[in-house]
Design an enzyme around this catalytic site. Structure first.
Site, mmCIF file in Angstrom:
data_model
loop_
_atom_site.group_PDB
_atom_site.id
_atom_site.type_symbol
_atom_site.label_atom_id
_atom_site.label_comp_id
_atom_site.label_asym_id
_atom_site.label_seq_id
_atom_site.Cartn_x
_atom_site.Cartn_y
_atom_site.Cartn_z
ATOM 1 N N ASP A 154 37.554 36.479 37.346
ATOM 2 C CA ASP A 154 38.444 36.171 36.232
ATOM 3 C C ASP A 154 37.946 34.894 35.566
ATOM 4 O O ASP A 154 37.523 33.951 36.254
ATOM 5 C CB ASP A 154 39.894 35.971 36.698
ATOM 6 C CG ASP A 154 40.885 36.101 35.549
ATOM 7 O OD1 ASP A 154 41.486 37.179 35.408
ATOM 8 O OD2 ASP A 154 41.028 35.132 34.777
ATOM 9 N N ASP A 163 40.567 44.854 32.599
ATOM 10 C CA ASP A 163 42.026 44.806 32.443
ATOM 11 C C ASP A 163 42.294 43.662 31.475
ATOM 12 O O ASP A 163 42.525 42.524 31.874
ATOM 13 C CB ASP A 163 42.682 44.571 33.807
ATOM 14 C CG ASP A 163 44.180 44.799 33.784
ATOM 15 O OD1 ASP A 163 44.720 45.066 32.692
ATOM 16 O OD2 ASP A 163 44.807 44.703 34.844
ATOM 17 N N CYS A 183 48.101 46.356 29.099
ATOM 18 C CA CYS A 183 49.524 46.648 29.291
ATOM 19 C C CYS A 183 50.221 46.493 27.942
ATOM 20 O O CYS A 183 51.251 45.843 27.819
ATOM 21 C CB CYS A 183 50.144 45.744 30.366
ATOM 22 S SG CYS A 183 49.914 43.976 30.108
#
Length: 430
Positions: A263, A306, A359
């Site tokens: 990340d 993601d 999302c």
């Protein structure tokens, strides 16, 4: 605390959120610290009042003919919790801790105002500026789709297949109403309770400490399963965050192969250390710095992006974010998404796959980004997901949730009973 005290507390917290532009968790925590006499049941009920008020802020404001914190909190009781005006007036009568409320006649008159007379974005409980995005995503069904983002969410758990099964977790849980999820093969769902009911504290369960499950929305579980990770794969989770999808893939790979979890904000990886230990996961390697990935360029079987996004698909859980979102926020996220896709694509080997997940339910972040990626990267082609969807879902009859007029799949509370997610996958030509 009686209802009057809980109502007054919710009004104070909503006022704090509005005037100081504070995140809901911070405002609730501060109120709890300064009111230590409030029990866990009181804090749960007050939190429900606050969250419900924000989820349906627009429609409560319309029906109540005002959107002050008091209007919204009272609107929750009357419109969502099943309290009648007469019951509310009687309950608050003589309660010195209760706020002042409109008269019985006034409350009854307000509830006669039909929501069908409100503008469409008010019926949908979303900001007006974002309506075109929902229209593009869902066509004539956009109001119904958006409105379901204002409902309370369930609590979803992913069973850790490395050490147990669904039946064992269901037997161990102290969670009334818990049942297996309809789509995710390893999911368990605890439905949201009504009114002041508190959600189950699943992380306090002994079986959680033993690593039997993780808290993960069913949609996120499906996205991880759609990766199709196999036991001998080399996988990169490029925006790993707290590691939910890495853990899910590790279990599906049976602790074989290898997952590199990275990340850009390495501090977000810290919680993964304990999560990996608890789950018994051994095939995930944390990569703290981008330099640590350079040896993987062009070598990986699967890469998951993601991506950072507006989070519109999680509005049931983060209702305050709905009303803070701006057009600039959206534009910034789109630029981030293009950049992270371009960066992650370097690591895919010829014949390997790149998956893009958000999302979000907004086409600007989803199908538009996928289509733009293909324009920039002619060496990638989209993957038909029909067969993979059929293989990862527990319900063989579940329809394929194709994006409207675009690439990929769109999950939503109305379509799939999950949070909102977008999933698309590309294969690098050999």
């Amino acid at each position: 605390m009686r209802l009057g005290g809980r109502l007054q507390a919710a009004i104070e917290i909503l006022t704090d959120i509005e005037t100081r532009h504070r995140p809901v968790p911070d405002a609730l925590k501060d109120w709890g610290l300064s009111h230590r006499f409030a029990g866990s049941g009181d804090r749960g009920a007050i939190g429900n009042l606050v969250h419900d008020a924000l989820r349906k802020r627009a429609s409560h404001g319309f029906v109540m003919n005002g959107d002050t914190p008091a209007d919204l909190a009272i609107g929750v009781l009357l419109r969502q919790w099943g309290v009648t005006p007469a019951e509310l007036v009687a309950e608050l009568d003589g309660d010195r801790f209760a706020p002042e409320i409109p008269s019985l006649a006034d409350l009854e008159a307000r509830l006669q105002r039909p929501l069908t007379e409100a503008p469409a974005h008010v019926q949908a409980d979303i900001p007006e500026w974002i309506v075109p995005e929902f229209e593009r995503a869902f066509g004539a069904e956009w109001v119904a789709e958006a409105a379901m983002l204002a409902d309370r969410p369930p609590l979803d758990l992913r069973v850790n297949s490395l050490c147990t099964d669904q039946a064992s977790v269901l037997a161990a849980l102290e969670a009334p109403g818990a049942e297996v999820t309809r789509l995710a093969k390893l999911g368990i769902r605890v439905p949201a309770g009504p009114g002041p009911a508190r959600q189950v504290a699943a992380t306090s369960e002994v079986c959680f400490a033993k690593g039997w499950f993780e808290i993960q929305d069913e949609g996120s579980q499906l996205a991880a399963a759609l990766m199709g990770a196999r036991p001998d794969d080399q996988v990169l989770d490029y925006c790993a965050g707290g590691g939910g999808k890495s853990l899910a893939m590790a279990a599906s790979m049976g602790n074989h192969g290898q997952i590199h979890a990275f990340d850009a904000d390495r501090r977000r990886l810290a919680p993964m250390v304990e999560r990996l230990r608890r789950a018994g996961v051994r095939n995930v390697q944390l990569v703290e710095r981008a330099a640590g990935l350079e040896g993987l360029v062009g070598r990986l079987d699967r890469v998951l992006v993601d991506a950072p996004c507006t989070g519109t698909g999680t509005w049931r859980r983060r209702a305050d974010a709905k009303w803070r979102l701006s057009e600039k926020n959206l534009a910034d996220r789109m630029a981030d998404q293009d950049a992270v896709l371009d960066s992650a694509a370097r690591f895919v080997r010829p014949g390997g796959e790149l998956a893009y997940v958000t999302c979000s339910l907004l086409p600007s972040e989803n199908t538009a980004r996928a289509e733009a990626f293909l324009v920039r990267h002619a060496d990638f082609e989209p993957i038909d997901l029909a067969g993979r969807w059929a293989s990862v879902t527990a319900d063989a009859a579940a329809p394929l949730p194709l994006a409207r007029k675009g690439l990929g799949l769109v999950l939503s509370p109305r379509r799939t009973g999950t949070d909102g997610f977008y999933f698309v996958a590309f294969r690098r030509r050999a």
